[in-house]
Design a protein around this motif. Structure first.
Motif: not given
Length: 90
Positions: A1-22
């Motif tokens: 698996m491409d390591p970029r997917f791991k980074i993308a998934h982590r950043e997507a989760l961070i984005g979801i957390v930011l939306v929930v906080i907002n």
């Protein structure tokens, strides 16, 4: 698996957390301070306090929070294909 997917998934989760906080912050100020009779509202810079804190101050806070997250937690990833054999099928 491409390591970029791991980074993308982590950043997507961070984005979801930011939306929930907002949303939680907006909802808490809008419905927490916006309850009751409008004649009893307090005002900040001419705006009802619930509107000022949920829409104006909340937006400023979220912009600063997103800037910090982008600076310290997000990683720049190349979108170029690193292995030319994958593209050509060789």
């Amino acid at each position: 698996m491409d390591p970029r997917f791991k980074i993308a998934h982590r950043e997507a989760l961070i984005g979801i957390v930011l939306v929930v906080i907002n949303f939680a912050m907006w909802y808490g100020f809008a419905y927490g301070l916006g309850q009751g009779d409008p004649t009893d509202y307090t005002y900040v810079f001419g705006f009802p306090a619930w509107f000022f804190y949920s829409c104006i101050a909340g937006t400023i806070f979220m912009v600063a929070l997103i800037w910090m997250v982008m600076k310290f937690f997000f990683t720049e990833v190349s979108l170029e294909v690193e292995d030319d054999d994958e593209c050509t099928g060789k």
